[in-house]
Motif scaffolding. Sequence first.
Motif, PDB file in Angstrom:
ATOM      1  N   ASN A   1     -15.011  11.766 -81.816  1.00  0.00           N
ATOM      2  CA  ASN A   1     -14.584  10.576 -81.086  1.00  0.00           C
ATOM      3  C   ASN A   1     -14.203  10.949 -79.652  1.00  0.00           C
ATOM      4  N   VAL A   2     -14.657  10.152 -78.707  1.00  0.00           N
ATOM      5  CA  VAL A   2     -14.347  10.370 -77.296  1.00  0.00           C
ATOM      6  C   VAL A   2     -13.575   9.157 -76.791  1.00  0.00           C
ATOM      7  N   THR A   3     -12.386   9.412 -76.270  1.00  0.00           N
ATOM      8  CA  THR A   3     -11.579   8.332 -75.697  1.00  0.00           C
ATOM      9  C   THR A   3     -11.415   8.576 -74.206  1.00  0.00           C
ATOM     10  N   ALA A   4     -10.735   7.651 -73.567  1.00  0.00           N
ATOM     11  CA  ALA A   4     -10.500   7.790 -72.129  1.00  0.00           C
ATOM     12  C   ALA A   4      -9.638   8.997 -71.817  1.00  0.00           C
ATOM     13  N   ASP A   5      -8.907   9.513 -72.827  1.00  0.00           N
ATOM     14  CA  ASP A   5      -8.023  10.668 -72.607  1.00  0.00           C
ATOM     15  C   ASP A   5      -8.733  12.001 -72.831  1.00  0.00           C
ATOM     16  N   THR A   6      -9.989  11.984 -73.313  1.00  0.00           N
ATOM     17  CA  THR A   6     -10.704  13.240 -73.578  1.00  0.00           C
ATOM     18  C   THR A   6     -11.157  13.847 -72.261  1.00  0.00           C
ATOM     19  N   ALA A   7     -10.651  15.044 -71.949  1.00  0.00           N
ATOM     20  CA  ALA A   7     -10.930  15.658 -70.654  1.00  0.00           C
ATOM     21  C   ALA A   7     -12.139  16.583 -70.697  1.00  0.00           C
ATOM     22  N   ASP A   8     -12.270  17.381 -71.779  1.00  0.00           N
ATOM     23  CA  ASP A   8     -13.393  18.324 -71.872  1.00  0.00           C
ATOM     24  C   ASP A   8     -13.722  18.578 -73.332  1.00  0.00           C
ATOM     25  N   ALA A   9     -14.764  19.382 -73.571  1.00  0.00           N
ATOM     26  CA  ALA A   9     -15.265  19.598 -74.918  1.00  0.00           C
ATOM     27  C   ALA A   9     -14.261  20.303 -75.826  1.00  0.00           C
ATOM     28  N   SER A  10     -13.336  21.046 -75.259  1.00  0.00           N
ATOM     29  CA  SER A  10     -12.350  21.750 -76.084  1.00  0.00           C
ATOM     30  C   SER A  10     -11.424  20.784 -76.807  1.00  0.00           C
ATOM     31  N   GLN A  11     -11.329  19.538 -76.338  1.00  0.00           N
ATOM     32  CA  GLN A  11     -10.457  18.539 -76.961  1.00  0.00           C
ATOM     33  C   GLN A  11     -11.183  17.717 -78.034  1.00  0.00           C
ATOM     34  N   LEU A  12     -12.464  17.970 -78.226  1.00  0.00           N
ATOM     35  CA  LEU A  12     -13.217  17.225 -79.227  1.00  0.00           C
ATOM     36  C   LEU A  12     -12.941  17.757 -80.627  1.00  0.00           C
ATOM     37  N   GLU A  13     -12.704  16.873 -81.559  1.00  0.00           N
ATOM     38  CA  GLU A  13     -12.499  17.249 -82.963  1.00  0.00           C
ATOM     39  C   GLU A  13     -13.779  16.911 -83.732  1.00  0.00           C
ATOM     40  N   LEU A  14     -14.589  17.924 -84.016  1.00  0.00           N
ATOM     41  CA  LEU A  14     -15.870  17.704 -84.705  1.00  0.00           C
ATOM     42  C   LEU A  14     -15.626  17.479 -86.195  1.00  0.00           C
ATOM     43  N   ARG A  15     -16.241  16.444 -86.720  1.00  0.00           N
ATOM     44  CA  ARG A  15     -16.135  16.120 -88.158  1.00  0.00           C
ATOM     45  C   ARG A  15     -17.535  16.132 -88.760  1.00  0.00           C
ATOM     46  N   GLU A  16     -17.645  16.729 -89.943  1.00  0.00           N
ATOM     47  CA  GLU A  16     -18.954  16.860 -90.587  1.00  0.00           C
ATOM     48  C   GLU A  16     -19.465  15.512 -91.080  1.00  0.00           C
TER      49      GLU A  16
ATOM     50  N   SER B   1     -26.144  22.950 -78.714  1.00  0.00           N
ATOM     51  CA  SER B   1     -26.118  21.798 -79.615  1.00  0.00           C
ATOM     52  C   SER B   1     -27.089  20.721 -79.148  1.00  0.00           C
ATOM     53  N   ARG B   2     -27.500  19.908 -80.091  1.00  0.00           N
ATOM     54  CA  ARG B   2     -28.213  18.679 -79.786  1.00  0.00           C
ATOM     55  C   ARG B   2     -27.179  17.568 -79.761  1.00  0.00           C
ATOM     56  N   VAL B   3     -27.236  16.706 -78.756  1.00  0.00           N
ATOM     57  CA  VAL B   3     -26.145  15.742 -78.558  1.00  0.00           C
ATOM     58  C   VAL B   3     -26.699  14.347 -78.318  1.00  0.00           C
ATOM     59  N   ARG B   4     -26.082  13.372 -78.963  1.00  0.00           N
ATOM     60  CA  ARG B   4     -26.408  11.970 -78.714  1.00  0.00           C
ATOM     61  C   ARG B   4     -25.117  11.206 -78.440  1.00  0.00           C
ATOM     62  N   LEU B   5     -25.192  10.268 -77.493  1.00  0.00           N
ATOM     63  CA  LEU B   5     -24.067   9.380 -77.179  1.00  0.00           C
ATOM     64  C   LEU B   5     -24.240   8.067 -77.933  1.00  0.00           C
ATOM     65  N   GLU B   6     -23.173   7.612 -78.591  1.00  0.00           N
ATOM     66  CA  GLU B   6     -23.188   6.335 -79.299  1.00  0.00           C
ATOM     67  C   GLU B   6     -21.902   5.583 -78.995  1.00  0.00           C
ATOM     68  N   ARG B   7     -22.028   4.306 -78.589  1.00  0.00           N
ATOM     69  CA  ARG B   7     -20.832   3.498 -78.350  1.00  0.00           C
ATOM     70  C   ARG B   7     -20.246   3.051 -79.685  1.00  0.00           C
ATOM     71  N   ARG B   8     -18.910   3.054 -79.762  1.00  0.00           N
ATOM     72  CA  ARG B   8     -18.228   2.652 -80.994  1.00  0.00           C
ATOM     73  C   ARG B   8     -18.525   1.180 -81.301  1.00  0.00           C
TER      74      ARG B   8
ATOM     75  N   LEU C   1     -18.693  11.269 -69.943  1.00  0.00           N
ATOM     76  CA  LEU C   1     -19.573  11.394 -71.114  1.00  0.00           C
ATOM     77  C   LEU C   1     -20.713  12.379 -70.846  1.00  0.00           C
ATOM     78  N   LEU C   2     -21.294  12.261 -69.649  1.00  0.00           N
ATOM     79  CA  LEU C   2     -22.402  13.150 -69.324  1.00  0.00           C
ATOM     80  C   LEU C   2     -21.931  14.591 -69.150  1.00  0.00           C
ATOM     81  N   ALA C   3     -20.698  14.778 -68.649  1.00  0.00           N
ATOM     82  CA  ALA C   3     -20.161  16.128 -68.506  1.00  0.00           C
ATOM     83  C   ALA C   3     -19.939  16.756 -69.881  1.00  0.00           C
ATOM     84  N   LEU C   4     -19.395  15.969 -70.821  1.00  0.00           N
ATOM     85  CA  LEU C   4     -19.204  16.469 -72.184  1.00  0.00           C
ATOM     86  C   LEU C   4     -20.549  16.811 -72.829  1.00  0.00           C
ATOM     87  N   LYS C   5     -21.514  15.944 -72.605  1.00  0.00           N
ATOM     88  CA  LYS C   5     -22.844  16.177 -73.183  1.00  0.00           C
ATOM     89  C   LYS C   5     -23.461  17.452 -72.627  1.00  0.00           C
ATOM     90  N   ARG C   6     -23.360  17.651 -71.308  1.00  0.00           N
ATOM     91  CA  ARG C   6     -23.928  18.853 -70.702  1.00  0.00           C
ATOM     92  C   ARG C   6     -23.263  20.116 -71.253  1.00  0.00           C
TER      93      ARG C   6
END
Length: 422
Positions: free
Chosen positions: A404-419, A376-383, A364-369
């Motif tokens: 959404n971040v799951t256990a399978d998310t490896a890096d930021a390129s796999q994130l699907e940003l939704r407005e 970007s401004r980034v906040r972590l929120e638990r589902r 999570l911290l690696a994705l945030k960094r």
Amino acid sequence: MAQNVTPPRGMRDFLPAEKARREHALGLIRSVYAAHGFDEIETPVMEDSSRLHAGLGGDNEKLAFAVMKRGITADDLAAAAASGDALSLADLGLRYDLTVPLARFYATHRAALPPVFRSIQIAPVWRAERPQKGRYRQFVQCDIDIIGDATPLAELELLTATVATLDALGLTGCTIRLNDRRILAGILGSWGVPEALRERALITIDKLDKIGVAGVSAELVEIGAVSADAEVATALEGLTTADWHLASGVVPPPAWLDLEAYAELLALREAVPGATIEFDPTLVRGMGYYTGTIFEIAHPEFGYSLGGGGRYDGMIGRFLGNDVPACGFSIGFERIVDLLEIRDAERPRAVVLVHDADVPAERLLALKRELVASGSRVRLERRVKNFRALLDRVTADGFDAFANVTADTADASQLELRELGA
């Protein structure tokens, strides 16, 4: 019994979204002021009580919060109450504006400052106001001042920087009203106001927008500034209804009009293209320290000014023993911040990463960094179960996308940003 947990009357808390709005506006103001060659300083929130009550602040001196001396006893309080001299118990007070502290600052540090000093002060001040819409007991002032320049160039620099700041804030439709204390002196002289009562008369005229022509005329009679049979009401009515404008000449000029001061106001308008500038002979500015040009920001949608200032050549001499020319302009921050809209292009991307409980903290911290590094401004929120409530809350906090971040998310390129908020 539950305790009262609201702030003191006239003072406010700011939730994160509102704080962000305020800081964004303050950042714009600072950047424009700095671009025009002004340097920011900071002064203490308290000054000596004698300095705050030296007759420079007009009616605002009566609104200063006093700070009681250490070691005051009940007997001291009783004696002060009996004598009506409560100020004898105070040696300090909270500043009610930023101009008196600036004058003291300049007197203290003059040797380290340039011959013409251009200052920025953006800070809270305190007045014991009766809280109402648009009036608070703690509020932010945004001041620029020029010390050491007796020429009209100082006024021009202040007007130019202020107009540029209003443009940067996206605040349109403003008019800058101009007058000069020399013109006001001419008006009072034409009414026969005694010299000793002129400052008090100006304080009364400054109430024109609140109590009207009849109220001002009656109060001037009450304080002895004019006689009961003087035609002051008629004269005031003429001043407020005349089609005043800054033109090359007023023909024929009224007997009270100081033509030199009027010519200087005309020159100011001509030198600030793109700004709407009008002459208003009833403009006073209630502070007792103004000595020449005065100005105020007006807007047709509001019955109060959005800022103002003027020349105060005599104030610093109170501290130094010799006069130093000075001029300043203040934006009424609290009155304009609610009018502003922060455009999306001016804000960084704000992303919420909604993660499952089994996602390792290191990931999570690696994705945030990674996202922060991209701007970007980034906040972590638990589902949580109530996912919609979570999204509504972060939208209200100013976030515009989530992933959404799951256990399978490896890096930021796999994130699907939704407005958010769409």
